[in-house]
Write a protein that holds these residues in place. Structure first.
Motif, PDB file in Angstrom:
ATOM      1  N   PRO A  43       0.776  -1.339   0.123  1.00  0.00           N
ATOM      2  CA  PRO A  43       0.066  -0.074   0.071  1.00  0.00           C
ATOM      3  C   PRO A  43       0.831   1.304  -0.089  1.00  0.00           C
ATOM      4  N   ARG A  44       2.229   1.034  -0.153  1.00  0.00           N
ATOM      5  CA  ARG A  44       3.014   2.280   0.152  1.00  0.00           C
ATOM      6  C   ARG A  44       3.708   2.592  -1.224  1.00  0.00           C
ATOM      7  N   ARG A  45       3.490   4.245  -1.457  1.00  0.00           N
ATOM      8  CA  ARG A  45       3.876   4.545  -2.670  1.00  0.00           C
ATOM      9  C   ARG A  45       5.386   4.832  -2.840  1.00  0.00           C
ATOM     10  N   LEU A  46       6.201   4.476  -3.631  1.00  0.00           N
ATOM     11  CA  LEU A  46       7.615   4.549  -3.601  1.00  0.00           C
ATOM     12  C   LEU A  46       7.990   5.883  -4.608  1.00  0.00           C
ATOM     13  N   LEU A  69      10.393   1.252 -16.478  1.00  0.00           N
ATOM     14  CA  LEU A  69      10.641   1.433 -15.196  1.00  0.00           C
ATOM     15  C   LEU A  69      10.901   0.003 -14.351  1.00  0.00           C
ATOM     16  N   GLU A  70      10.659  -0.951 -14.855  1.00  0.00           N
ATOM     17  CA  GLU A  70      10.469  -2.214 -13.943  1.00  0.00           C
ATOM     18  C   GLU A  70      11.871  -2.607 -13.200  1.00  0.00           C
ATOM     19  N   PRO A  71      12.950  -2.698 -14.305  1.00  0.00           N
ATOM     20  CA  PRO A  71      14.242  -2.738 -13.663  1.00  0.00           C
ATOM     21  C   PRO A  71      14.647  -1.734 -12.378  1.00  0.00           C
ATOM     22  N   TRP A  72      13.995  -0.551 -12.439  1.00  0.00           N
ATOM     23  CA  TRP A  72      14.522   0.344 -11.390  1.00  0.00           C
ATOM     24  C   TRP A  72      13.419   0.340 -10.272  1.00  0.00           C
ATOM     25  N   ALA A  73      12.159  -0.243 -10.561  1.00  0.00           N
ATOM     26  CA  ALA A  73      11.359  -0.400  -9.672  1.00  0.00           C
ATOM     27  C   ALA A  73      11.685  -1.562  -8.835  1.00  0.00           C
ATOM     28  N   ARG A  74      12.323  -2.719  -9.380  1.00  0.00           N
ATOM     29  CA  ARG A  74      12.654  -3.801  -8.511  1.00  0.00           C
ATOM     30  C   ARG A  74      13.856  -3.514  -7.618  1.00  0.00           C
ATOM     31  N   LEU A  76      14.417  -0.340  -6.511  1.00  0.00           N
ATOM     32  CA  LEU A  76      13.702   0.399  -5.108  1.00  0.00           C
ATOM     33  C   LEU A  76      13.285  -0.475  -4.369  1.00  0.00           C
ATOM     34  N   GLY A  77      12.387  -1.618  -4.838  1.00  0.00           N
ATOM     35  CA  GLY A  77      11.547  -2.406  -3.823  1.00  0.00           C
ATOM     36  C   GLY A  77      12.607  -3.263  -3.127  1.00  0.00           C
ATOM     37  N   SER A  78      13.763  -3.630  -3.610  1.00  0.00           N
ATOM     38  CA  SER A  78      14.560  -4.361  -2.754  1.00  0.00           C
ATOM     39  C   SER A  78      15.257  -3.681  -1.742  1.00  0.00           C
TER      40      SER A  78
END
Length: 81
Positions: A43-46, A69-74, A76-78
């Motif tokens: 539920p948290r916006r990055l 954006l997916e590679p950057w998203a992963r 950030l999420g990690s």
């Protein structure tokens, strides 16, 4: 990575909003039709990405932007900021 219209309880995903978007600048603000993608970790916006695009292209541009954006998203999420 999944694109949804509502935040989920867990996992990385994008929440998409299509319609009028507003941007601020030094002269106030302006608006145009476009798409907004919120990168979510549960539920948290990055972070958020907004694109000004015609209505007929919004879905396609959302998918293309999410793929870019997916590679950057992963990454950030990690970090679990």
């Amino acid at each position: 990575m999944d694109i949804t219209t509502e935040p989920r309880g867990s996992g990385l995903h994008f929440v998409q909003r299509i319609g009028m978007q507003r941007w601020a600048d030094e002269n106030g603000s302006w608006q145009a039709h476009g798409v907004r993608l919120d990168l979510m970790d549960g539920p948290r916006r990055l972070t958020r990405c907004k694109l000004a695009v015609p209505p007929r292209l919004a879905e396609d541009w959302s998918r293309m932007a999410a793929q870019e954006l997916e590679p950057w998203a992963r990454a950030l999420g990690s970090w679990r900021l």
